[in-house]
Design a protein around this motif. Structure first.
Motif, PDB file in Angstrom:
ATOM      1  N   VAL A 106       0.868  -1.167   0.000  1.00 15.66           N
ATOM      2  CA  VAL A 106       0.000   0.000   0.000  1.00 15.66           C
ATOM      3  C   VAL A 106       0.907   1.219   0.000  1.00 15.66           C
ATOM      4  O   VAL A 106       1.799   1.335   0.859  1.00 15.66           O
ATOM      5  N   LEU A 107       0.718   2.104  -0.969  1.00 12.45           N
ATOM      6  CA  LEU A 107       1.481   3.343  -1.031  1.00 12.45           C
ATOM      7  C   LEU A 107       0.550   4.505  -0.690  1.00 12.45           C
ATOM      8  O   LEU A 107      -0.497   4.677  -1.323  1.00 12.45           O
ATOM      9  N   HIS A 108       0.937   5.271   0.323  1.00  8.35           N
ATOM     10  CA  HIS A 108       0.161   6.429   0.737  1.00  8.35           C
ATOM     11  C   HIS A 108       0.745   7.675   0.060  1.00  8.35           C
ATOM     12  O   HIS A 108       1.942   7.963   0.204  1.00  8.35           O
ATOM     13  N   VAL A 109      -0.077   8.392  -0.677  1.00  7.53           N
ATOM     14  CA  VAL A 109       0.349   9.597  -1.384  1.00  7.53           C
ATOM     15  C   VAL A 109      -0.154  10.807  -0.592  1.00  7.53           C
ATOM     16  O   VAL A 109      -1.369  11.004  -0.458  1.00  7.53           O
ATOM     17  N   LEU A 110       0.772  11.598  -0.074  1.00  8.68           N
ATOM     18  CA  LEU A 110       0.447  12.734   0.780  1.00  8.68           C
ATOM     19  C   LEU A 110       0.714  14.039   0.047  1.00  8.68           C
ATOM     20  O   LEU A 110       1.670  14.144  -0.738  1.00  8.68           O
ATOM     21  N   ASP A 111      -0.097  15.044   0.315  1.00  6.73           N
ATOM     22  CA  ASP A 111       0.174  16.373  -0.229  1.00  6.73           C
ATOM     23  C   ASP A 111       1.148  17.097   0.691  1.00  6.73           C
ATOM     24  O   ASP A 111       1.652  16.525   1.675  1.00  6.73           O
ATOM     25  N   ASN A 112       1.415  18.360   0.403  1.00 10.04           N
ATOM     26  CA  ASN A 112       2.431  19.098   1.167  1.00 10.04           C
ATOM     27  C   ASN A 112       1.987  19.450   2.580  1.00 10.04           C
ATOM     28  O   ASN A 112       2.795  19.914   3.387  1.00 10.04           O
ATOM     29  N   MET A 118      -4.181  10.268  -2.111  1.00 10.75           N
ATOM     30  CA  MET A 118      -4.295   9.085  -2.974  1.00 10.75           C
ATOM     31  C   MET A 118      -3.755   7.882  -2.229  1.00 10.75           C
ATOM     32  O   MET A 118      -2.928   8.015  -1.313  1.00 10.75           O
ATOM     33  N   ARG A 119      -4.217   6.708  -2.680  1.00  8.63           N
ATOM     34  CA  ARG A 119      -3.690   5.458  -2.149  1.00  8.63           C
ATOM     35  C   ARG A 119      -3.518   4.491  -3.307  1.00  8.63           C
ATOM     36  O   ARG A 119      -4.434   4.314  -4.124  1.00  8.63           O
ATOM     37  N   LEU A 120      -2.340   3.868  -3.391  1.00  7.64           N
ATOM     38  CA  LEU A 120      -2.034   2.898  -4.444  1.00  7.64           C
ATOM     39  C   LEU A 120      -1.897   1.530  -3.800  1.00  7.64           C
ATOM     40  O   LEU A 120      -1.092   1.363  -2.881  1.00  7.64           O
ATOM     41  N   THR A 121      -2.667   0.565  -4.264  1.00 10.23           N
ATOM     42  CA  THR A 121      -2.629  -0.770  -3.657  1.00 10.23           C
ATOM     43  C   THR A 121      -2.269  -1.811  -4.710  1.00 10.23           C
ATOM     44  O   THR A 121      -2.749  -1.764  -5.843  1.00 10.23           O
ATOM     45  N   ARG A 122      -1.432  -2.727  -4.299  1.00 10.10           N
ATOM     46  CA  ARG A 122      -1.006  -3.818  -5.189  1.00 10.10           C
ATOM     47  C   ARG A 122      -1.140  -5.136  -4.440  1.00 10.10           C
ATOM     48  O   ARG A 122      -0.505  -5.326  -3.398  1.00 10.10           O
TER      49      ARG A 122
END
Length: 261
Positions: A106-112, A118-122
Protein backbone atom coordinates in the motif's frame (compact mmCIF):
# COMPACT_ATOMS: atom_id res chain seq x y z
CA UNK A 1 27.25 10.43 5.00
CA UNK A 2 27.53 7.62 2.48
CA UNK A 3 23.97 8.19 1.30
CA UNK A 4 24.68 11.91 0.93
CA UNK A 5 27.76 11.18 -1.20
CA UNK A 6 25.68 8.92 -3.45
CA UNK A 7 23.00 11.58 -3.81
CA UNK A 8 25.56 14.30 -4.63
CA UNK A 9 27.30 12.13 -7.20
CA UNK A 10 23.96 11.29 -8.85
CA UNK A 11 22.99 14.95 -9.12
CA UNK A 12 26.27 15.71 -10.83
CA UNK A 13 25.92 12.91 -13.36
CA UNK A 14 22.29 13.46 -14.33
CA UNK A 15 20.30 16.63 -14.80
CA UNK A 16 16.66 16.89 -13.78
CA UNK A 17 15.67 18.73 -16.95
CA UNK A 18 12.80 16.69 -18.43
CA UNK A 19 12.38 16.25 -22.14
CA UNK A 20 9.33 17.81 -23.73
CA UNK A 21 6.68 15.32 -24.72
CA UNK A 22 5.24 15.42 -28.19
CA UNK A 23 1.64 16.51 -28.43
CA UNK A 24 -0.93 13.84 -29.06
CA UNK A 25 -4.49 13.99 -30.32
CA UNK A 26 -6.57 12.59 -27.47
CA UNK A 27 -9.94 10.89 -27.82
CA UNK A 28 -12.74 12.59 -25.93
CA UNK A 29 -13.01 9.91 -23.24
CA UNK A 30 -9.49 10.62 -21.91
CA UNK A 31 -9.58 14.41 -22.18
CA UNK A 32 -9.69 16.46 -19.00
CA UNK A 33 -12.85 18.12 -17.79
CA UNK A 34 -12.99 21.93 -17.79
CA UNK A 35 -11.62 23.71 -14.68
CA UNK A 36 -13.93 23.39 -11.71
CA UNK A 37 -15.88 20.50 -13.25
CA UNK A 38 -17.90 18.37 -10.87
CA UNK A 39 -16.68 14.84 -10.21
CA UNK A 40 -12.99 15.65 -10.10
CA UNK A 41 -11.54 13.94 -7.00
CA UNK A 42 -10.22 16.38 -4.38
CA UNK A 43 -6.46 16.35 -3.95
CA UNK A 44 -5.57 15.99 -7.63
CA UNK A 45 -5.33 19.73 -8.28
CA UNK A 46 -1.50 19.55 -8.68
CA UNK A 47 -2.04 17.31 -11.72
CA UNK A 48 -4.46 19.53 -13.63
CA UNK A 49 -2.16 21.97 -15.47
CA UNK A 50 1.06 19.94 -15.80
CA UNK A 51 2.45 17.62 -18.45
CA UNK A 52 5.13 15.80 -16.44
CA UNK A 53 6.10 14.59 -12.99
CA UNK A 54 9.49 13.72 -11.51
CA UNK A 55 9.55 10.84 -9.02
CA UNK A 56 12.67 10.53 -6.87
CA UNK A 57 13.13 7.61 -4.49
CA UNK A 58 14.93 8.35 -1.25
CA UNK A 59 18.15 6.48 -0.45
CA UNK A 60 17.71 4.35 2.69
CA UNK A 61 20.93 3.86 4.67
CA UNK A 62 19.80 0.47 6.05
CA UNK A 63 19.51 -0.88 2.51
CA UNK A 64 22.98 0.37 1.56
CA UNK A 65 24.80 -0.85 4.68
CA UNK A 66 22.81 -3.91 5.83
CA UNK A 67 21.12 -4.92 2.56
CA UNK A 68 17.77 -4.94 4.36
CA UNK A 69 14.78 -3.98 2.27
CA UNK A 70 12.96 -1.08 3.92
CA UNK A 71 9.73 0.75 3.14
CA UNK A 72 10.24 2.87 0.02
CA UNK A 73 9.76 6.63 0.17
CA UNK A 74 9.53 9.02 -2.76
CA UNK A 75 9.42 12.73 -3.43
CA UNK A 76 7.25 13.80 -6.36
CA UNK A 77 7.99 17.11 -8.09
CA UNK A 78 6.59 19.04 -11.03
CA UNK A 79 8.68 20.25 -13.96
CA UNK A 80 9.76 23.39 -12.06
CA UNK A 81 11.17 21.34 -9.17
CA UNK A 82 8.36 22.08 -6.71
CA UNK A 83 7.39 19.14 -4.52
CA UNK A 84 3.72 18.24 -4.99
CA UNK A 85 3.46 14.84 -3.28
CA UNK A 86 5.29 12.57 -0.86
CA UNK A 87 4.80 8.80 -1.21
CA UNK A 88 5.36 6.33 1.62
CA UNK A 89 5.14 2.54 1.41
CA UNK A 90 3.35 0.49 4.04
CA UNK A 91 4.40 -3.17 4.21
CA UNK A 92 5.56 -5.47 7.01
CA UNK A 93 9.17 -6.53 7.52
CA UNK A 94 8.66 -10.19 6.59
CA UNK A 95 6.95 -9.35 3.29
CA UNK A 96 9.80 -7.05 2.28
CA UNK A 97 12.53 -9.56 3.09
CA UNK A 98 10.82 -12.76 1.87
CA UNK A 99 8.84 -11.54 -1.14
CA UNK A 100 11.21 -8.77 -2.22
CA UNK A 101 10.01 -6.70 -5.18
CA UNK A 102 7.03 -9.04 -5.75
CA UNK A 103 5.50 -8.10 -2.39
CA UNK A 104 2.03 -6.65 -2.07
CA UNK A 105 2.00 -3.05 -0.88
CA UNK A 106 0.00 0.00 0.00
CA UNK A 107 1.48 3.34 -1.03
CA UNK A 108 0.16 6.43 0.74
CA UNK A 109 0.35 9.60 -1.38
CA UNK A 110 0.45 12.73 0.78
CA UNK A 111 0.17 16.37 -0.23
CA UNK A 112 2.43 19.10 1.17
CA UNK A 113 0.24 19.45 4.27
CA UNK A 114 0.60 15.75 5.13
CA UNK A 115 -2.95 14.89 4.07
CA UNK A 116 -3.39 11.56 2.28
CA UNK A 117 -4.93 12.34 -1.12
CA UNK A 118 -4.30 9.09 -2.97
CA UNK A 119 -3.69 5.46 -2.15
CA UNK A 120 -2.03 2.90 -4.44
CA UNK A 121 -2.63 -0.77 -3.66
CA UNK A 122 -1.01 -3.82 -5.19
CA UNK A 123 -2.07 -7.38 -4.29
CA UNK A 124 0.36 -10.27 -4.20
CA UNK A 125 0.49 -11.63 -7.74
CA UNK A 126 2.80 -13.50 -10.12
CA UNK A 127 5.16 -11.62 -12.40
CA UNK A 128 6.05 -14.37 -14.85
CA UNK A 129 4.75 -14.93 -18.37
CA UNK A 130 4.34 -18.58 -17.36
CA UNK A 131 1.31 -17.64 -15.21
CA UNK A 132 -0.94 -15.50 -17.44
CA UNK A 133 -3.95 -15.91 -15.14
CA UNK A 134 -2.42 -14.15 -12.13
CA UNK A 135 -0.43 -11.17 -13.42
CA UNK A 136 0.35 -7.88 -11.72
CA UNK A 137 -2.33 -5.29 -10.95
CA UNK A 138 -2.43 -1.92 -9.23
CA UNK A 139 -5.45 0.07 -8.04
CA UNK A 140 -5.43 3.86 -7.72
CA UNK A 141 -7.79 5.32 -5.11
CA UNK A 142 -8.68 8.99 -4.68
CA UNK A 143 -9.81 9.73 -2.08
CA UNK A 144 -8.54 6.58 -0.31
CA UNK A 145 -11.17 3.88 -0.65
CA UNK A 146 -12.61 5.20 -3.94
CA UNK A 147 -11.03 3.61 -7.06
CA UNK A 148 -10.43 5.99 -9.97
CA UNK A 149 -8.11 3.86 -12.12
CA UNK A 150 -6.36 0.54 -12.55
CA UNK A 151 -3.15 -0.72 -14.15
CA UNK A 152 -3.08 -4.34 -15.33
CA UNK A 153 -0.14 -6.30 -16.64
CA UNK A 154 -0.82 -7.95 -20.00
CA UNK A 155 0.53 -11.33 -20.90
CA UNK A 156 3.36 -11.17 -23.43
CA UNK A 157 6.23 -13.64 -23.93
CA UNK A 158 8.89 -10.93 -24.35
CA UNK A 159 7.75 -7.35 -23.74
CA UNK A 160 6.45 -5.71 -20.59
CA UNK A 161 2.92 -4.51 -21.42
CA UNK A 162 0.20 -2.95 -19.30
CA UNK A 163 -3.36 -1.71 -19.78
CA UNK A 164 -4.55 1.47 -18.06
CA UNK A 165 -8.22 1.38 -17.10
CA UNK A 166 -10.55 4.11 -15.87
CA UNK A 167 -12.80 3.83 -12.81
CA UNK A 168 -15.34 1.84 -14.83
CA UNK A 169 -12.70 -0.74 -15.75
CA UNK A 170 -12.69 0.43 -19.37
CA UNK A 171 -9.33 0.19 -21.15
CA UNK A 172 -8.16 3.67 -22.17
CA UNK A 173 -4.40 3.46 -22.74
CA UNK A 174 -1.63 0.90 -22.87
CA UNK A 175 2.01 0.95 -21.78
CA UNK A 176 4.75 -0.91 -23.66
CA UNK A 177 8.29 -1.28 -22.35
CA UNK A 178 11.56 -2.40 -23.91
CA UNK A 179 12.66 -5.98 -24.44
CA UNK A 180 15.41 -5.51 -21.86
CA UNK A 181 14.90 -3.23 -18.87
CA UNK A 182 18.56 -3.39 -17.83
CA UNK A 183 20.54 -0.43 -19.11
CA UNK A 184 23.84 1.23 -18.32
CA UNK A 185 24.35 4.99 -18.59
CA UNK A 186 21.04 5.59 -20.37
CA UNK A 187 17.34 5.91 -19.58
CA UNK A 188 14.82 3.06 -19.88
CA UNK A 189 11.59 4.19 -21.55
CA UNK A 190 8.08 2.77 -21.30
CA UNK A 191 5.84 4.32 -23.96
CA UNK A 192 2.24 5.25 -23.21
CA UNK A 193 0.14 4.54 -26.31
CA UNK A 194 -3.46 4.70 -27.46
CA UNK A 195 -5.23 1.35 -27.26
CA UNK A 196 -4.75 0.69 -30.98
CA UNK A 197 -1.08 1.66 -30.73
CA UNK A 198 -1.38 4.33 -33.40
CA UNK A 199 -0.54 7.34 -31.21
CA UNK A 200 2.10 7.89 -28.56
CA UNK A 201 0.44 9.71 -25.67
CA UNK A 202 3.25 9.90 -23.13
CA UNK A 203 6.14 8.09 -21.48
CA UNK A 204 7.33 6.68 -18.18
CA UNK A 205 11.11 6.94 -18.15
CA UNK A 206 13.41 5.36 -15.60
CA UNK A 207 16.30 7.80 -15.56
CA UNK A 208 19.94 6.82 -15.23
CA UNK A 209 20.84 8.36 -11.87
CA UNK A 210 24.59 7.85 -11.68
CA UNK A 211 26.99 4.93 -11.31
CA UNK A 212 27.22 4.89 -7.51
CA UNK A 213 23.48 5.15 -6.93
CA UNK A 214 22.69 2.52 -9.55
CA UNK A 215 25.38 0.13 -8.27
CA UNK A 216 24.76 0.29 -4.53
CA UNK A 217 21.09 1.25 -4.11
CA UNK A 218 17.69 0.58 -5.66
CA UNK A 219 16.66 4.22 -5.22
CA UNK A 220 15.48 5.20 -8.69
CA UNK A 221 14.44 8.38 -10.48
CA UNK A 222 11.52 8.46 -12.92
CA UNK A 223 9.95 10.99 -15.24
CA UNK A 224 6.29 10.66 -16.23
CA UNK A 225 5.15 12.71 -19.23
CA UNK A 226 1.63 13.07 -20.60
CA UNK A 227 -0.51 15.65 -22.44
CA UNK A 228 -1.57 18.56 -20.27
CA UNK A 229 -5.22 18.03 -21.26
CA UNK A 230 -5.27 14.34 -20.30
CA UNK A 231 -8.05 13.45 -17.84
CA UNK A 232 -6.62 14.07 -14.37
CA UNK A 233 -7.78 10.63 -13.20
CA UNK A 234 -5.87 8.99 -16.06
CA UNK A 235 -2.82 11.07 -15.08
CA UNK A 236 -3.19 9.61 -11.59
CA UNK A 237 -3.39 6.09 -13.07
CA UNK A 238 -0.15 6.69 -15.03
CA UNK A 239 1.38 8.02 -11.82
CA UNK A 240 0.46 4.72 -10.17
CA UNK A 241 1.83 2.74 -13.11
CA UNK A 242 5.23 4.30 -12.47
CA UNK A 243 5.43 2.62 -9.06
CA UNK A 244 4.27 -0.75 -10.36
CA UNK A 245 7.00 -0.57 -13.02
CA UNK A 246 9.56 0.42 -10.39
CA UNK A 247 8.77 -2.58 -8.18
CA UNK A 248 8.59 -5.04 -11.07
CA UNK A 249 11.78 -4.08 -12.91
CA UNK A 250 14.01 -1.77 -10.87
CA UNK A 251 13.88 -2.80 -7.21
CA UNK A 252 17.26 -4.50 -7.42
CA UNK A 253 20.43 -2.47 -7.64
CA UNK A 254 22.81 -2.94 -10.56
CA UNK A 255 25.29 -5.08 -8.59
CA UNK A 256 22.57 -7.45 -7.42
CA UNK A 257 21.38 -7.87 -10.99
CA UNK A 258 24.90 -8.69 -12.18
CA UNK A 259 25.57 -11.13 -9.33
CA UNK A 260 22.22 -12.90 -9.72
CA UNK A 261 22.70 -13.14 -13.49
Amino acid sequence: MFAECISSFSMATHTDQPQKSAGAVLPDHVRSDPPGAAGRPPGLEPLTQIDRLLVQQRVELAEVVLDWESNNKYKVKNSTGQQVFFVSEETDFCSRQLCGPRRSFVLHVLDNTGQEVMRLTRPLRCGSCCFPCCLQELEVQCPPGSPIGFVLQNWHPFLPEFTVQNERREAVLKIVGPLCSCSCCTDVNFDVLSMDGSAKVGRISKQWSGLLREAFTDADHFEISFPVDLDVKIKAALFGACFLIDFMFFEQNFLDVLLSG
